[in-house]
Design a protein around this motif. Structure first.
Motif, short mmCIF file in Angstrom:
data_model
loop_
_atom_site.label_atom_id
_atom_site.label_comp_id
_atom_site.label_asym_id
_atom_site.label_seq_id
_atom_site.Cartn_x
_atom_site.Cartn_y
_atom_site.Cartn_z
N ARG A 20 -9.89 10.79 -15.11
CA ARG A 20 -9.60 11.51 -13.88
C ARG A 20 -10.88 11.82 -13.10
O ARG A 20 -10.86 11.89 -11.87
N LYS A 21 -11.98 11.97 -13.80
CA LYS A 21 -13.25 12.27 -13.13
C LYS A 21 -13.82 11.02 -12.47
O LYS A 21 -14.35 11.08 -11.36
N ARG A 22 -13.71 9.88 -13.12
CA ARG A 22 -14.27 8.62 -12.60
C ARG A 22 -13.20 7.52 -12.65
O ARG A 22 -13.32 6.57 -13.42
N PRO A 23 -12.15 7.62 -11.85
CA PRO A 23 -11.07 6.61 -11.92
C PRO A 23 -11.53 5.21 -11.53
O PRO A 23 -11.00 4.22 -12.01
N GLY A 24 -12.53 5.14 -10.64
CA GLY A 24 -12.98 3.83 -10.19
C GLY A 24 -13.51 2.95 -11.30
O GLY A 24 -13.45 1.72 -11.22
N MET A 25 -14.01 3.56 -12.37
CA MET A 25 -14.52 2.79 -13.50
C MET A 25 -13.40 2.02 -14.19
O MET A 25 -13.62 0.96 -14.76
N TYR A 26 -12.18 2.55 -14.12
CA TYR A 26 -11.06 1.95 -14.86
C TYR A 26 -10.12 1.14 -13.97
O TYR A 26 -9.54 0.16 -14.44
N ILE A 27 -9.97 1.54 -12.70
CA ILE A 27 -9.00 0.84 -11.84
C ILE A 27 -9.63 0.28 -10.57
O ILE A 27 -8.92 -0.24 -9.71
N GLY A 28 -10.93 0.39 -10.42
CA GLY A 28 -11.61 -0.23 -9.29
C GLY A 28 -11.73 0.65 -8.06
O GLY A 28 -12.79 0.73 -7.46
N SER A 29 -10.66 1.33 -7.65
CA SER A 29 -10.70 2.18 -6.46
C SER A 29 -9.53 3.15 -6.52
O SER A 29 -8.62 3.00 -7.34
N ASN A 30 -9.56 4.15 -5.62
CA ASN A 30 -8.44 5.09 -5.57
C ASN A 30 -7.57 4.85 -4.33
O ASN A 30 -6.83 5.72 -3.90
N GLY A 31 -7.63 3.63 -3.77
CA GLY A 31 -6.76 3.23 -2.67
C GLY A 31 -5.61 2.39 -3.17
O GLY A 31 -5.25 2.40 -4.37
N SER A 32 -5.03 1.61 -2.27
CA SER A 32 -3.89 0.76 -2.65
C SER A 32 -4.22 -0.22 -3.76
O SER A 32 -3.40 -0.44 -4.67
N PRO A 33 -5.42 -0.86 -3.74
CA PRO A 33 -5.73 -1.78 -4.85
C PRO A 33 -5.72 -1.10 -6.21
O PRO A 33 -5.24 -1.66 -7.20
N GLY A 34 -6.24 0.14 -6.28
CA GLY A 34 -6.22 0.87 -7.54
C GLY A 34 -4.81 1.25 -7.96
O GLY A 34 -4.45 1.20 -9.14
#
Length: 697
Positions: A20-34
């Protein structure tokens, strides 16, 4: 802020807090692609079950309340207690990072999930997640809020904002029903956490359709059902539902992806290879020990070449798409180039290649390929799995390509020989076109009036040096050129005449196109090259305007020119710089009484003419007979052509859009391509609707 830095300033993020602190590390981004990546993680778990032979159907439902549900008929997530943690298998899978059945324990021979974080990451980034498992004659259920297990006090419909009570002393996997004997499966429904994802992030149905179709191709016999309920209350959108199932394999996928006429059949290259790998292995006492293991890599490739120059390659590892390639794609492309280069050298005299060498782009031009490998525990670069990193796969793929192509090249079958010969001609023509285009690009420069010019002599150029303000009119024949020369504004309007109908580039090779005088001259006049080397920034004119007669032949010539632009100068169409002029079809001279001068009106279709004449009758006005019907631009005088078609003040232009060009490409392939059968069917089906009186219109 402080300059002090000691141990008490350090933070240790436990469990799902890190996600939850660094979601980009796991799903790439917090937008539609993530958001879509989270959905892929859940879907891929179901696909792995199908690949392992334990499921035949997957359903994905985008619900109107913003949640998404994935259902499968696999074995179901384990519900018994995992001995080391004392938790049920469901809670381990959805709450513990790096936990799962894909670490070489024997549950999956090859799977897309590798790191054991997919389901738990989705859970951590969900406001609510519900899991139901059918297993052992019972239906089990468990709910989570932002990764924490507990119970929601639902009143009717499930809602993410329902009162939540986390488990205090111990977790509970509820039994909520019974199932028939032998029925197994998993259902996951979750609401993405809007504290994590941006407000505009949304599930993309079109991307989901593309991925589902792709997966159905890769897993023969698997049915994937998509259902989008988000627009069910909107009459303009409604319910969308799609289902895919393909019993073929990647050969069907390659044929689906290909958009051009075939040069070769779809070739299938298959093989296996083994390699040794040292990996840490979990021992019975819980320790890790480096162990050398033997891996088997299975390779399956479907490829074909077509008449176009666009290259389409789709690579996969254990059904997971690797859009950025990796070692498997490197081995494929390197060996493909090496083998074709060697085969061209063997046939150098027949192909007349001299000392020129094939490059990778020459080989890939017009090629459509689907490359799949199955590897136990592959090494990906990052959790998003876009690049395969296992080094040994490169050599195994190269070996499969080498053996498969050599078998094809040395085949004594007549059909194989013909296809190989056409393929060699294709790649050599691509090489010659690349060299020719490079030479064009190096020698072509826009010349001013004081410099010598190597441009075609029949080009009537303009004086302006501002490219954005300049226009090139492609006119039909010398007669139209004479009129257009007087009608144009020589400051910014250039003219280039073509003689008759140019080459049909839909079924001609790129070599034939470049050797055609009209096509080569037109490419030279535009000045930006052709095909893969086309550089739109080098184009000499801001607008390219096709000015042809308003008859059947004029439409044919316009279609031929647009086909040339679509196939070899496509960025011009993509950037909206190609237009079709709209010359008038009729001239009506309205007679005014007395000394008042007559009025000249123009119409652009028979329907518009009839409407105008009806209007004049209602107004009791007369017109001169006969009404002039323009059969060609040469029948106009310069003033008429300028006022109606060329002057920016009164003309009408139709911009050619990419959708128009693509649709025209499909129709043109049917009408003038190499395949005769579709053309014959079209003619027979439409013969009854033909009006013989309209043929000369």
């Amino acid at each position: 802020m402080t300059t002090e830095y000691s141990a008490h300033h350090l933070q240790v993020l436990e469990g799902l807090e890190a996600v939850r602190k660094r979601p980009g590390m796991y799903i790439g981004s917090n937008g539609s692609p993530g958001l879509m990546h989270c959905l892929w993680e859940i879907i891929d778990n179901s696909v792995d079950e199908a690949v392992a032979g334990h499921g035949e159907r997957i359903a994905v439902i985008l619900r109107a309340d913003g949640s998404v549900e994935v259902r499968d008929d696999g074995r179901g997530v384990p519900v018994d207690v995992e001995p080391r943690t004392g938790l049920t298998g469901v809670e381990v899978v959805y709450t513990k990072l790096h936990a799962g059945g894909k670490f070489g324990g024997g549950s999956y021979a090859a799977s897309g999930g590798l790191h054991g974080v997919g389901a738990s990451v989705v859970n951590a980034l969900s406001e609510r997640l519900d899991v139901e498992v059918d297993r052992g004659g019972k239906t089990y259920a468990m709910s989570f809020r932002r990764g924490e297990p507990g119970n929601f006090a639902d009143q009717g419909e499930k809602r993410p904002d329902a009162v939540f009570s986390p488990f205090i002393s111990g977790s509970e996997l509820r039994v909520i029903g019974k199932t028939r004997k032998g029925v197994t499966g998993t259902r996951v429904r979750y609401w993405a956490d809007r504290q994590i994802f941006t407000p505009e992030a949304a599930f993309q149905y079109d991307d989901l359709v593309t991925r589902a179709r792709q997966t159905a191709f890769l897993v023969p016999g698997l049915e994937i059902v998509l259902r989008d309920e988000r627009g069910i209350d909107d009459p303009d959108v409604g319910l969308r539902e799609t289902s895919y199932r393909f019993d073929g394999g990647i050969s069907e996928f390659a044929n689906f992806l290909a958009t051009d006429a075939p040069v070769t059949d779809t070739w299938r290259l298959q093989g296996t290879g083994t390699f040794a790998e040292t990996v840490p292995t979990l021992q019975p006492d819980g320790s890790m020990q480096s162990t050398e293991v033997q891996r088997e890599c299975r390779v399956d490739i479907a490829l074909r070449w077509g008449t176009g120059y666009d290259s389409i390659t789709r690579s996969f590892v254990n059904i997971i798409s690797t859009p950025k390639g990796g070692t498997h794609q490197q081995g494929f492309e390197q060996e493909l180039t090496k083998q074709l280069r060697a085969e061209v050298e063997k046939n150098a005299r027949r192909l007349k290649v001299g000392n020129d060498k094939l490059e990778k782009d020459d080989v890939l031009a017009g090629m459509t390929a689907v490359l799949t490998v199955e590897v136990p525990e592959p090494q990906f670069e990052g959790q998003t799995k876009e690049v395969l990193g296992t080094p040994a796969v490169r050599a195994i793929v190269a070996k499969v390509v080498r053996e498969g192509l050599k078998e094809r090249f040395t085949s004594t079958k007549r059909d194989d020989k013909n296809q190989v010969s056409m393929l060699l001609d294709k790649v050599v023509s691509e090489m010659k076109a690349r060299l020719s285009a490079r030479q064009h690009k190096e020698t072509q420069r826009r010349k001013n009036a004081l410099e010598t010019s190597s441009l075609p002599a029949k080009l009537v150029d303009c004086r302006a040096h501002d490219i954005s303000n300049s226009e090139l009119f492609i006119v039909e024949g010398d007669s139209a050129l004479g009129t257009a020369r007087k009608a144009r504004d020589s400051e910014y309007q250039a003219l280039f005449p073509i003689r008759g109908k140019i080459l049909n580039t839909q079924k001609a090779s790129i070599g034939d196109m470049l050797s055609n005088a009209e096509c080569a001259a037109l490419i030279q006049v535009v000045g930006a090259g052709s095909g893969r080397t086309f550089d739109i920034d080098a184009a000499r004119y801001g607008k390219i305007i096709v000015l042809s007669d308003a008859d059947v032949d004029g439409a044919h010539i316009r279609t031929l020119l647009l086909t040339l632009f679509y196939r070899y100068m496509r960025p011009l169409i993509e950037h909206g710089r190609v237009y079709a002029a709209v010359p008038p079809l009729h001239r009506v001279i309205v007679q005014n009484p007395g000394s008042k001068p007559n009025e000249t009106l123009y119409t652009y279709s028979d329907r518009e003419l009839n409407q105008l004449l009806a209007k004049l009758r209602r107004q009791n006005k007369k017109w001169q007979e006969p009404i002039q019907r323009y059969k060609g631009l040469g029948e106009m005088d310069a003033d008429q052509l300028a006022d109606t078609t060329m002057s920016r003040d009164g003309r009408l232009l139709r911009r050619v859009r990419m959708a128009d060009a693509e649709a025209a490409g499909h129709v043109f392939e049917m009408l003038m391509g190499s395949e005769v059968a579709p053309r014959r069917e079209f003619i027979v089906a439409g013969a009854a609707n033909l009006d013989k009186d309209a043929i000369d219109a």
